[in-house]
Each structure stands twice: as C-alpha cells, then as structure tokens.
Write a protein that holds these residues in place. Structure first.
Motif, PDB file in Angstrom:
ATOM      1  N   LEU A  82      78.118  -2.458 -30.329  1.00 33.30           N
ATOM      2  CA  LEU A  82      77.454  -3.479 -29.520  1.00 33.30           C
ATOM      3  C   LEU A  82      77.509  -4.848 -30.179  1.00 33.30           C
ATOM      4  CD1 LEU A  82      74.354  -1.429 -28.358  1.00 33.30           C
ATOM      5  CD2 LEU A  82      76.536  -1.763 -27.184  1.00 33.30           C
ATOM      6  N   ASP A  83      77.467  -5.884 -29.351  1.00 30.89           N
ATOM      7  CA  ASP A  83      77.488  -7.262 -29.846  1.00 30.89           C
ATOM      8  C   ASP A  83      76.282  -7.557 -30.738  1.00 30.89           C
ATOM      9  OD1 ASP A  83      79.783  -7.775 -28.437  1.00 30.89           O
ATOM     10  OD2 ASP A  83      78.768  -8.805 -26.798  1.00 30.89           O
ATOM     11  N   ARG A  84      75.161  -6.975 -30.408  1.00 31.45           N
ATOM     12  CA  ARG A  84      73.902  -7.223 -31.134  1.00 31.45           C
ATOM     13  C   ARG A  84      73.236  -5.918 -31.539  1.00 31.45           C
ATOM     14  NH1 ARG A  84      72.900 -12.468 -32.673  1.00 31.45           N
ATOM     15  NH2 ARG A  84      73.736 -13.863 -31.114  1.00 31.45           N
ATOM     16  N   SER A  85      72.298  -6.022 -32.455  1.00 28.52           N
ATOM     17  CA  SER A  85      71.541  -4.867 -32.930  1.00 28.52           C
ATOM     18  C   SER A  85      70.793  -4.200 -31.777  1.00 28.52           C
ATOM     19  CB  SER A  85      70.538  -5.320 -33.988  1.00 28.52           C
ATOM     20  OG  SER A  85      69.601  -4.299 -34.249  1.00 28.52           O
ATOM     21  N   MET A  86      70.856  -2.873 -31.722  1.00 30.78           N
ATOM     22  CA  MET A  86      70.105  -2.134 -30.701  1.00 30.78           C
ATOM     23  C   MET A  86      68.862  -1.469 -31.295  1.00 30.78           C
ATOM     24  SD  MET A  86      72.697   1.084 -30.181  1.00 30.78           S
ATOM     25  CE  MET A  86      71.623   2.274 -29.422  1.00 30.78           C
ATOM     26  N   GLU A  87      68.503  -1.906 -32.487  1.00 34.83           N
ATOM     27  CA  GLU A  87      67.417  -1.288 -33.238  1.00 34.83           C
ATOM     28  C   GLU A  87      66.096  -1.235 -32.474  1.00 34.83           C
ATOM     29  OE1 GLU A  87      65.421  -2.109 -37.548  1.00 34.83           O
ATOM     30  OE2 GLU A  87      67.563  -2.476 -37.322  1.00 34.83           O
ATOM     31  N   ASN A  88      65.738  -2.262 -31.732  1.00 34.63           N
ATOM     32  CA  ASN A  88      64.455  -2.293 -31.016  1.00 34.63           C
ATOM     33  C   ASN A  88      64.540  -1.818 -29.569  1.00 34.63           C
ATOM     34  OD1 ASN A  88      62.920  -3.139 -33.164  1.00 34.63           O
ATOM     35  ND2 ASN A  88      63.120  -5.307 -32.674  1.00 34.63           N
ATOM     36  N   TRP A  89      65.725  -1.366 -29.135  1.00 32.27           N
ATOM     37  CA  TRP A  89      65.857  -0.882 -27.760  1.00 32.27           C
ATOM     38  C   TRP A  89      65.264   0.507 -27.642  1.00 32.27           C
ATOM     39  CZ3 TRP A  89      69.213   3.036 -25.618  1.00 32.27           C
ATOM     40  CH2 TRP A  89      69.166   3.096 -24.223  1.00 32.27           C
ATOM     41  N   SER A  90      64.530   0.739 -26.571  1.00 32.30           N
ATOM     42  CA  SER A  90      63.923   2.047 -26.341  1.00 32.30           C
ATOM     43  C   SER A  90      64.477   2.640 -25.051  1.00 32.30           C
ATOM     44  CB  SER A  90      62.402   1.919 -26.233  1.00 32.30           C
ATOM     45  OG  SER A  90      61.837   3.127 -25.767  1.00 32.30           O
ATOM     46  N   LYS A  91      65.096   3.787 -25.162  1.00 35.30           N
ATOM     47  CA  LYS A  91      65.620   4.481 -23.985  1.00 35.30           C
ATOM     48  C   LYS A  91      64.475   4.921 -23.072  1.00 35.30           C
ATOM     49  CE  LYS A  91      67.829   8.775 -23.649  1.00 35.30           C
ATOM     50  NZ  LYS A  91      68.794   9.745 -24.141  1.00 35.30           N
ATOM     51  N   LYS A 102      69.915 -10.165 -37.304  1.00 36.24           N
ATOM     52  CA  LYS A 102      70.991 -10.995 -36.778  1.00 36.24           C
ATOM     53  C   LYS A 102      72.361 -10.323 -36.823  1.00 36.24           C
ATOM     54  CE  LYS A 102      68.690 -15.310 -37.821  1.00 36.24           C
ATOM     55  NZ  LYS A 102      68.768 -16.618 -38.428  1.00 36.24           N
ATOM     56  N   ARG A 103      72.416  -9.046 -37.119  1.00 34.57           N
ATOM     57  CA  ARG A 103      73.724  -8.404 -37.238  1.00 34.57           C
ATOM     58  C   ARG A 103      74.444  -8.374 -35.886  1.00 34.57           C
ATOM     59  NH1 ARG A 103      70.958  -2.862 -38.315  1.00 34.57           N
ATOM     60  NH2 ARG A 103      71.043  -1.947 -36.243  1.00 34.57           N
ATOM     61  N   MET A 104      75.761  -8.480 -35.983  1.00 34.94           N
ATOM     62  CA  MET A 104      76.599  -8.496 -34.784  1.00 34.94           C
ATOM     63  C   MET A 104      77.838  -7.629 -35.019  1.00 34.94           C
ATOM     64  SD  MET A 104      76.352 -12.588 -34.049  1.00 34.94           S
ATOM     65  CE  MET A 104      77.502 -12.564 -32.698  1.00 34.94           C
ATOM     66  N   HIS A 105      78.274  -6.899 -33.988  1.00 36.79           N
ATOM     67  CA  HIS A 105      79.481  -6.060 -34.056  1.00 36.79           C
ATOM     68  C   HIS A 105      79.463  -5.175 -35.303  1.00 36.79           C
ATOM     69  CE1 HIS A 105      81.355  -8.216 -30.748  1.00 36.79           C
ATOM     70  NE2 HIS A 105      80.914  -9.316 -31.299  1.00 36.79           N
ATOM     71  N   ASN A 108      76.497   0.071 -37.371  1.00 41.35           N
ATOM     72  CA  ASN A 108      75.170   0.655 -37.153  1.00 41.35           C
ATOM     73  C   ASN A 108      74.772   0.637 -35.681  1.00 41.35           C
ATOM     74  OD1 ASN A 108      74.347   1.287 -39.889  1.00 41.35           O
ATOM     75  ND2 ASN A 108      74.444  -0.917 -40.204  1.00 41.35           N
ATOM     76  N   ASP A 109      75.506  -0.090 -34.865  1.00 41.76           N
ATOM     77  CA  ASP A 109      75.199  -0.194 -33.437  1.00 41.76           C
ATOM     78  C   ASP A 109      76.303   0.450 -32.603  1.00 41.76           C
ATOM     79  OD1 ASP A 109      72.756  -1.690 -33.860  1.00 41.76           O
ATOM     80  OD2 ASP A 109      74.073  -3.292 -34.534  1.00 41.76           O
ATOM     81  N   ALA A 110      76.736   1.611 -33.048  1.00 46.49           N
ATOM     82  CA  ALA A 110      77.796   2.358 -32.381  1.00 46.49           C
ATOM     83  C   ALA A 110      77.233   3.144 -31.202  1.00 46.49           C
ATOM     84  CB  ALA A 110      78.458   3.317 -33.372  1.00 46.49           C
TER      85      ALA A 110
END
Length: 121
Positions: A82-91, A102-105, A108-110
């Motif tokens: 993903l372009d941006r971190s998905m760490e705080n996304w909740s399914k 601020k991580r991008m590409h 860890n966001d596979a």
C-alpha cells in the motif's frame, strides 16, 4: 575531460536507481503457511535479490476476500504494498483512519490481492 553536467547526470541516475530499489509496489510470492480461515498468509517472495539470495519472507499478510477462495499453501500470489501505512485501519468498522507513521510503499503494508497460480490449475 569530465564535465560537471556528466557528473550531475551520473548522480541523478544513481539516485533514481537507489529510490527504485527501496520503493515497494508489488511482488510475486509463494504461500508457505496459511491460517485456518485463509485470511492471512506467510509468503516467500519469488524474485531473488541482487546478490542472488532469497528475500525475507512476508509474515501474516492479509488476504483479499476473493483471493481467499483460491489460496492454498504452495500457491503463487500477487502481493501489493500500500501507498501508506495500514496500521490504524480496522477491518471491523472499515472507517477512515489516521496514519500511524509516515512510511510509504513499505513491505509492512503488504496485501495479497490475487492468486496467480495454484496446483491443478
């Protein structure tokens, strides 16, 4: 005689190669472990690194809903980063989320989005 312009062009080409080497977009990988509900998988990227060695495995990668129907151990999958971190996304609630960093590409966001091959197909 080496001109400054030649040095600038050489520098820019090296810079571009360094950026591209650290920019993660997508990879083919083989599934070597799958959780019981097929929603997460451990995968081994298939492309070797520049020295000819295996890349580090990607652990606990989310599997897209359609891919869950076809994924199995040994399958070759398309992994997107993903372009941006998905760490705080909740399914669970699927709402907008703030970025944790601020991580991008980043690896860890596979996300596994497609099954490209599986045995018997």
């Amino acid at each position: 005689m080496v001109r400054k312009r030649d040095q600038d062009i050489k520098f820019l080409k090296i810079l571009q190669n360094n950026i591209n080497a650290n920019l993660h977009v997508a990879q083919l990988a083989r599934v070597y472990k799958l959780n019981s509900d097929r929603s997460r998988a451990d995968v081994q990227p298939l492309a070797l690194n520049a020295s000819g060695k295996k890349r580090a495995p990607l652990i606990n990668v989310p599997v897209g809903l359609i891919a869950q129907s076809y994924i199995s151990e040994g399958a070759v999958v398309l992994v997107l980063f993903l372009d941006r971190s998905m760490e705080n996304w909740s399914k669970a609630d699927n709402r907008e989320f703030s970025l944790a960093n601020k991580r991008m590409h980043d690896v860890n966001d596979a996300v596994i989005c497609e099954v490209m091959w599986f045995a018997g197909h």
